[in-house]
Write a protein that holds these residues in place. Structure first.
Motif, PDB file in Angstrom:
ATOM      1  N   SER A 130       0.819  -1.224   0.000  1.00  0.00           N
ATOM      2  CA  SER A 130       0.000   0.000   0.000  1.00  0.00           C
ATOM      3  C   SER A 130       0.841   1.257   0.000  1.00  0.00           C
ATOM      4  O   SER A 130       0.410   2.285  -0.490  1.00  0.00           O
ATOM      5  N   THR A 131       2.055   1.189   0.565  1.00  0.00           N
ATOM      6  CA  THR A 131       2.864   2.415   0.670  1.00  0.00           C
ATOM      7  C   THR A 131       4.143   2.357  -0.163  1.00  0.00           C
ATOM      8  O   THR A 131       4.734   3.390  -0.475  1.00  0.00           O
ATOM      9  N   ASP A 133       6.803   1.238   1.117  1.00  0.00           N
ATOM     10  CA  ASP A 133       7.891   1.377   2.099  1.00  0.00           C
ATOM     11  C   ASP A 133       8.648   0.067   2.300  1.00  0.00           C
ATOM     12  O   ASP A 133       8.053  -1.010   2.319  1.00  0.00           O
ATOM     13  N   LYS A 145       5.119   4.393  -5.218  1.00  0.00           N
ATOM     14  CA  LYS A 145       3.748   3.881  -5.173  1.00  0.00           C
ATOM     15  C   LYS A 145       2.964   4.650  -6.229  1.00  0.00           C
ATOM     16  O   LYS A 145       3.136   5.849  -6.361  1.00  0.00           O
TER      17      LYS A 145
END
Length: 548
Positions: A130-131, A133, A145
């Protein structure tokens, strides 16, 4: 807005003088080199694009597939015309991000997707879908992203062209507040040693918004990426929160990270001071070895990871390469007898000679330079260069009187938060014994590149009182003759090895077991199996013999 990242690096006295006259004519900032990309620290301005879609010219949008083209748990590499992205579907949702691991460029589509993370097939780094990271290491960067939208059953990705080209991004870091109100001899966080553990600790503090002073001290003037650095510290006075350097300089700290790494062991035999006998500690050593060994006779003492990697590298450069080792088979303790023999055969097919179950009794010179290596078996090897790879000891001698708890082997003992027995003093990297979640939190030393990164991150989070515990799965790799062996888990004390595949073809996977449990796995030409096993182990599930 420009964000300023400041991490100071303290160099020993004689290096400070050299620094004034660096090749580009001005004081050169310290550089961390990983995979050919440099990171400079010294009041450097980083323009961070907080909204990558502001610049209309930089935006590309493309329809990449039909909604039904991907099932849950599937990944696909898609082309947006000016670069590729990784499209992922998990729990009915689509996510899009960079398609390459920023560490060494591995295609993430060949990795392992599980519980909102994709794990690199080569070295096990994990990225949040989702990020983008980075959540497990190695490497320093995260991945970009991209936006996903669904229209009329079609999946569209909207991305910044710049991010598509770069395929990596540095997390936003806090600004260091003005230093004018500080005395030179006090700091908020002092990091001793500038290998991956120290570096990731410093970066994590800044990423988490820490804006106070961070000082890193190192014995070296560059920070090569594969050796935790040894630092020039004479002593630490924990009562007065002060580090005392060899040149008498004192520095007060609020929090301290000890990340001094290892010192290579040397031979104790006659002639050990002869010229052209090396331990490999810094990039200069490696370069000198290659220079001296080209076209000459090289002897490597110790079939360790370092020894074997050096032997493999020199096999194409040197006239001859011999490996001397006490054990019967290389890598027996790590990979077991059968895998060790298969690797040995690969080396022998590449002109490397082995002298096993013996050690060096003397190094002979001619005109001050190495001429011969004499073995206890009586054999005499011609040698113009000798590389010692017989292991290392933790560089913790300076802590003996400090009150910081060391175990019987000299490793710094820490808890799950990387904290020593002294409040405010943390330790990370190769010099540490920490509770390994996989093995019932037994205090263990795991001197790996990936683990040092994670130690540094966990230490930083706990300096900020986050209460984060370490639970990562050890992941290591070694590359020889263009082939990689990957390994996950911690196999110490294994009593059986189950092998699938073909050892002669060097396409195999080996499971290391103790009674009924799989402790570790190694593979060659079997990606992404090791990453898959690391994921299962990381989720806390035990793998039994029958599951293999």
């Amino acid at each position: 807005p420009a964000v300023e990242v400041k991490i100071e690096v303290v160099l020993p006295e004689k290096e400070r003088i050299k620094e004034e006259a660096s090749p580009n004519g001005k004081a050169s900032p310290i550089v961390y080199k990983a995979n050919g990309t440099s990171r400079h620290y010294q009041l450097e301005e980083h323009p961070v694009a907080l909204n990558p879609y502001r610049n209309v010219k930089d935006v590309v949008e493309a329809s990449v597939c039909h909604v039904k083209d991907l099932d849950n748990g599937q990944m696909r590499e898609v082309d947006l015309g000016c670069g590729k992205a990784l499209l992922v579907k998990e729990n009915g949702e689509f996510y899009a991000m960079g398609h390459k691991c920023p560490h060494y460029g591995a295609p993430l589509v060949k990795g392992v997707l599980s519980k909102g993370r994709v794990r690199c097939p080569w070295h096990g780094a994990c990225f949040n879908i989702s990020t983008g990271d980075i959540e497990d290491f190695p490497g320093l960067d995260s991945i970009p992203k991209f936006q996903v939208k669904i229209e009329k059953e079609k999946v569209y990705i909207r991305a910044s062209k710049q991010a598509l080209q770069a395929q990596k991004r540095t997390k936003v870091m806090a600004k260091c507040i003005s230093l004018s109100n500080y005395s030179i001899s006090s700091t908020n966080v002092l990091i001793i040693g500038a290998g991956p553990a120290g570096l990731v600790c410093a970066e994590t503090l800044r990423q988490e918004g820490f804006s106070d002073r961070i000082v890193m001290c190192t014995i070296d003037r560059h920070l090569p990426y594969d050796r935790p650095k040894l630092s020039k510290v004479a002593a630490v006075d924990v009562k007065n929160k002060t580090a005392i350097f060899k040149d008498g300089f004192k520095m007060e700290y609020n929090k301290l990270l000890l990340a001094t790494g290892n010192t290579p062991k040397t031979l104790s035999c006659k002639g050990k001071e002869v010229e052209n006998v090396f331990t490999i500690r810094a990039v200069e050593d490696a370069n000198r070895v290659v220079k001296v060994a080209t076209g000459k006779n090289a002897v490597v003492v110790g079939a360790s990871f370092l020894g074997m990697e050096v032997a493999a590298y020199l096999s194409e450069k040197a006239h001859s390469v011999s490996v001397v080792e006490l054990e019967e088979v290389p890598f027996r303790k790590s990979f077991g007898e059968k895998v060790g023999r298969a690797i040995m055969k690969m080396f022998e097919n590449n002109r490397v000679k082995f002298y096993m179950q013996t050690e060096v009794s003397e190094l002979r010179e001619q005109e001050g330079k190495l001429k011969e290596v004499v073995l206890k078996s009586g054999k005499v090897l011609r040698a113009d260069v000798c590389v010692i790879g017989i292991g290392a000891t933790p560089a913790t001698g300076f802590l003996k009187q400090s009150g910081v708890h060391l175990d019987s082997k000299g490793f710094i003992v820490v808890n799950k938060m990387m904290q020593t027995n002294i409040p405010g003093v943390f330790a990370a990297g190769d010099a540490v014994a920490f509770p390994l979640a996989l093995r019932n939190h037994k205090k263990t030393n795991v001197p790996h590149w990936q683990m040092a990164h994670m130690h540094g991150r966990i230490a930083a989070l706990n300096m900020l009182a986050y209460g984060t515990e370490i639970s990562t799965v050890p992941y290591l790799w070694t590359a020889m003759f263009g082939k990689s062996i990957r390994y996950a888990g911690h196999g110490e004390g294994f009593d059986d090895v189950i092998i699938r595949g073909d050892l002669d073809e060097l396409k195999f996977v080996a499971f290391y077991t103790k009674s009924d449990e799989v402790l570790a796995v190694a593979s060659m030409n079997y990606d992404p199996l090791v990453s898959k096993v690391a994921d299962v182990m990381g989720s806390g599930r035990a793998i039994r013999k029958r599951d293999v």
